[in-house]
Motif scaffolding. Structure first.
Motif, mmCIF file in Angstrom:
data_model
loop_
_atom_site.group_PDB
_atom_site.id
_atom_site.type_symbol
_atom_site.label_atom_id
_atom_site.label_comp_id
_atom_site.label_asym_id
_atom_site.label_seq_id
_atom_site.Cartn_x
_atom_site.Cartn_y
_atom_site.Cartn_z
ATOM 1 N N ARG A 561 6.597 -4.891 18.596
ATOM 2 C CA ARG A 561 6.634 -5.333 16.896
ATOM 3 C C ARG A 561 5.358 -6.147 16.922
ATOM 4 N NH1 ARG A 561 12.221 -7.800 17.756
ATOM 5 N NH2 ARG A 561 13.551 -5.944 17.933
ATOM 6 N N SER A 562 5.041 -6.934 17.920
ATOM 7 C CA SER A 562 3.934 -7.990 17.676
ATOM 8 C C SER A 562 2.468 -7.021 17.683
ATOM 9 C CB SER A 562 3.816 -9.120 18.909
ATOM 10 O OG SER A 562 5.053 -10.070 18.984
ATOM 11 N N TYR A 563 2.407 -6.301 18.630
ATOM 12 C CA TYR A 563 1.095 -5.335 18.732
ATOM 13 C C TYR A 563 1.132 -4.466 17.493
ATOM 14 C CZ TYR A 563 -0.190 -6.432 23.613
ATOM 15 O OH TYR A 563 -0.560 -6.797 24.640
ATOM 16 N N TRP A 564 2.168 -3.799 16.834
ATOM 17 C CA TRP A 564 2.117 -3.287 15.677
ATOM 18 C C TRP A 564 1.730 -4.093 14.579
ATOM 19 C CZ3 TRP A 564 7.370 -1.059 13.198
ATOM 20 C CH2 TRP A 564 7.137 -0.071 12.338
ATOM 21 N N GLY A 565 2.421 -5.289 14.350
ATOM 22 C CA GLY A 565 1.612 -6.269 13.478
ATOM 23 C C GLY A 565 0.243 -6.572 13.489
ATOM 24 N N MET A 566 0.129 -6.878 14.568
ATOM 25 C CA MET A 566 -1.437 -7.083 15.022
ATOM 26 C C MET A 566 -2.432 -6.263 14.747
ATOM 27 S SD MET A 566 -3.259 -8.534 18.468
ATOM 28 C CE MET A 566 -3.037 -6.845 19.122
ATOM 29 N N PHE A 567 -2.202 -4.903 14.998
ATOM 30 C CA PHE A 567 -3.216 -3.730 14.783
ATOM 31 C C PHE A 567 -3.082 -3.228 13.350
ATOM 32 C CE2 PHE A 567 -2.326 -2.512 19.512
ATOM 33 C CZ PHE A 567 -3.311 -3.067 20.135
ATOM 34 N N THR A 568 -1.956 -3.402 12.815
ATOM 35 C CA THR A 568 -1.877 -3.141 11.427
ATOM 36 C C THR A 568 -2.701 -3.770 10.578
ATOM 37 O OG1 THR A 568 0.393 -2.063 11.728
ATOM 38 C CG2 THR A 568 -0.347 -2.490 9.563
ATOM 39 N N GLU A 569 -2.673 -5.170 10.799
ATOM 40 C CA GLU A 569 -3.296 -6.274 10.060
ATOM 41 C C GLU A 569 -4.703 -6.132 10.102
ATOM 42 O OE1 GLU A 569 -2.656 -10.742 8.895
ATOM 43 O OE2 GLU A 569 -2.985 -10.298 10.876
ATOM 44 N N ALA A 570 -5.205 -5.758 11.619
ATOM 45 C CA ALA A 570 -6.720 -5.752 11.675
ATOM 46 C C ALA A 570 -7.250 -4.396 11.037
ATOM 47 C CB ALA A 570 -6.848 -5.606 13.287
ATOM 48 N N MET A 571 -6.562 -3.435 10.880
ATOM 49 C CA MET A 571 -7.168 -2.320 10.392
ATOM 50 C C MET A 571 -7.083 -2.378 8.490
ATOM 51 S SD MET A 571 -6.009 0.845 12.865
ATOM 52 C CE MET A 571 -4.286 0.522 13.011
ATOM 53 N N LEU A 572 -6.154 -3.106 8.294
ATOM 54 C CA LEU A 572 -5.718 -3.018 6.683
ATOM 55 C C LEU A 572 -7.068 -4.160 6.353
ATOM 56 C CD1 LEU A 572 -2.014 -3.665 5.922
ATOM 57 C CD2 LEU A 572 -3.593 -1.944 5.082
#
Length: 579
Positions: A561-572
């Motif tokens: 979940r942490s990685y999912w949130g981090m990667f999504t935020e960076a790309m957004l």
């Protein structure tokens, strides 16, 4: 040929001004390098010069600038007033508003803001004589200079002699040399210092923009031996650098006027123009004004890097302000597309009071009533400009989708964000055979024949090999939402377009993105937006239910979940930074 700086006192009188201290305090009149050099150039233009040269004379190891020499081929100064031109407040055109100066302070304050000495040499066309005058603060302070005198000299100063030769190699028939000397405020180094190279580069940009009207009408200005080519923030004038760069492509990138018109004030006109920078310089959303349609660097064309619409204000054709005016474009201040909108406001000097013009020709801001009038006028063209930019980007994105595949934009976003993100660990042991198997299966899912569509398959192979994430549309029976393959730090994601999320929500949204809203009623658009909102909620709810099937979900999936949130935020953030 002499006149006192100030009347000398007798026993019953005191000087109104302590001359040495007054002159020293005047050094902090608000001039920076650009404004200071602008003053003698203004005088040169006023003197009908067509060729102006600015030469910095450097100190040892180029760590400082000791003198600035400004030379022109203008009509020269009348010898009868030569001894007066450096007197504070003197001007042969005092308070006249048909030129670039007005109060007779500019040249003197400009020179003293840089150094302690100003010299002027001048020659008229009908005379072989060169006249010279100067003011030197050090000599004034020591009592050595009490008057400004004018004397005859045999020739131009040695450093200026080569500047007083025309482009045809012949001596100029007339002209003036101004020397800002004993400079003590221009050096390089220091913790927060700006290098001299940067200062000269900024000066070149200033001259190119501030004097663009005059450069566009036959005048030539050289800085440090190199001709200055004009810069027009609206990109409506001929720019030699742009013409030379794109000539081979048979392109001539030009700005586009959105609207222009006049505001009537006290019988005078304020002309306002709103334009878009060339489409080639805003090729797609996210280009940032740093690259053209070919991906080449265009920083030299000075597309506003600050995500704001700077206003260019011209007084009698000379730019005196280039910055953001507070409370003028409030509605658009958060729209980053505004960097591609150029606004020019041009007014005659008779309206100086309405623009609160300062003597340093920097910082012109309309009085509140005029600012409100400008703001109301600008509302319509600003809306049109922003809409045209986004429509252009939409068309570009639609073409890109058709040419490069439906997910090219998102994959490019992931690629831009990738350098700052940790590398994937999964699939690092994948063999070349396993990678090729993924390529073959992906090609089959895309309806490609590996023996017939050789170029397309090779493009897919290269894409999977180089892109951090490759998105592929596929269809297969079953409830799987997507399929993911990890190959040596890269990921291949297949979407199952038969899934209801893609069929009923994603694909209809994609159709609108590709084709626009023509033929779609507002009610249908609202319904689609509601479905998309619900689908996003349900997507995460579905994920939560999937996690719940594992009794050790909190332990097994917390890092996911942490990685999912981090990667999504960076790309957004990467995707939305130009929105």
């Amino acid at each position: 040929m002499t006149t006192p700086l100030f009347l000398a006192p007798d026993d019953q009188r005191s000087t109104i001004i302590q001359i040495d201290r007054a002159l020293e305090s005047m050094r902090d009149a608000g001039y920076d390098l650009m404004a200071a050099i602008g003053e003698p150039l203004d005088n040169s233009i006023q003197a009908e010069a067509t060729l102006m040269r600015v030469l910095p004379v450097y100190g040892p190891r180029k760590k400082s600038i000791e003198r600035f020499i400004i030379a022109d081929n203008g009509v020269g100064i009348d010898p009868a007033i030569m001894h007066k031109v450096l007197s504070m407040g003197y001007s042969a055109r005092y308070n006249q508003r048909d030129g670039l100066g007005r109060f007779g302070m500019g040249l003197k304050l400009a020179g003293l803001s840089l150094g302690e000495r100003i010299e002027i040499y001048s020659k008229r066309a009908n005379s072989p004589k060169i006249h010279h005058s100067y003011i030197d603060l050090e000599e004034v302070g020591e009592g050595k200079q009490q008057y400004i005198t004018a004397t005859e000299v045999q020739e131009w100063p040695e450093e200026a002699a080569s500047l007083m030769v025309g482009r045809d190699g012949r001596p100029m028939a007339s002209g003036t040399v101004v020397i800002f000397g004993k400079i003590d405020r221009l050096s390089t180094g220091g913790t927060y210092g700006t290098s001299l190279d940067e200062k000269i580069a900024d000066l070149r940009k200033f001259i190119a923009r501030a004097f663009r009207t005059y450069l566009d009408t036959g005048r030539t200005i050289e800085l440090d031996g190199k001709e200055v080519t004009l810069h027009d923030p609206l990109f409506l004038r001929d720019n030699p650098r742009i013409i030379a760069r794109y000539k081979g492509q048979k392109l001539d990138p030009r700005g586009t006027i959105v609207e222009e018109g006049d505001l009537e004030i006290d019988g005078h006109k304020v002309h306002v123009t709103v334009a878009l920078v060339p489409a080639e310089f805003r090729p797609y959303q996210g280009s940032g004004g740093a690259h053209d349609h070919r991906g080449d660097d265009i920083s030299e064309f000075q597309i506003n890097p600050d995500n704001a619409a700077k206003i260019s204000i011209l007084r009698n054709g000379r730019e005196i302000f280039y910055d953001v005016i507070p409370r003028l474009l409030e509605a658009a201040r958060t729209d980053k597309a505004i960097r591609y909108v150029a606004i020019e406001v041009s007014f005659p000097a008779e309206l100086d009071e309405y623009f609160q013009v300062r003597n340093v020709k920097r910082g012109a801001e309309p009085v509140p009533k005029l600012r409100n009038q400008l703001r109301d006028w600008l509302k319509r063209p600003m809306r049109q400009a922003r809409r045209q930019i986004r429509e252009h980007w939409g068309e570009v994105e639609a073409r890109t989708r058709l040419q490069s595949g439906p997910h090219a934009g998102s994959m490019a976003t992931a690629e831009r964000a990738n350098p700052s993100l940790p590398k994937g660990l999964a699939g690092r042991a994948a063999t070349a055979e396993q990678e090729e198997e993924v390529v073959q299966n992906a090609a089959e899912d895309m309806g490609l024949d590996v023996e017939v569509d050789i170029e397309k398959v090779e493009k897919l192979r290269e894409q999977i090999r180089t892109k951090p994430i490759t998105l592929i549309d596929a269809r297969w029976p079953g409830k799987e939402f997507l399929e993911v393959h990890h190959l040596n730090g890269k990921s291949v994601v297949k979407f199952n377009l038969r899934h209801s999320f893609f069929r009923d929500v994603y694909l209809p949204l994609k159709k609108v993105a590709d084709e626009g809203t023509d033929g779609i009623t507002p009610e249908d658009m609202l319904d689609l937006a509601r479905r998309a909102e619900a689908a996003i909620d349900l997507l995460f709810m579905g994920y939560a239910r999937a996690e719940a099937m594992n009794p050790n979900a909190d332990q097994d999936y917390s890092q996911l979940r942490s990685y999912w949130g981090m990667f999504t935020e960076a790309m957004l953030k990467e995707e939305l930074k130009e929105s």
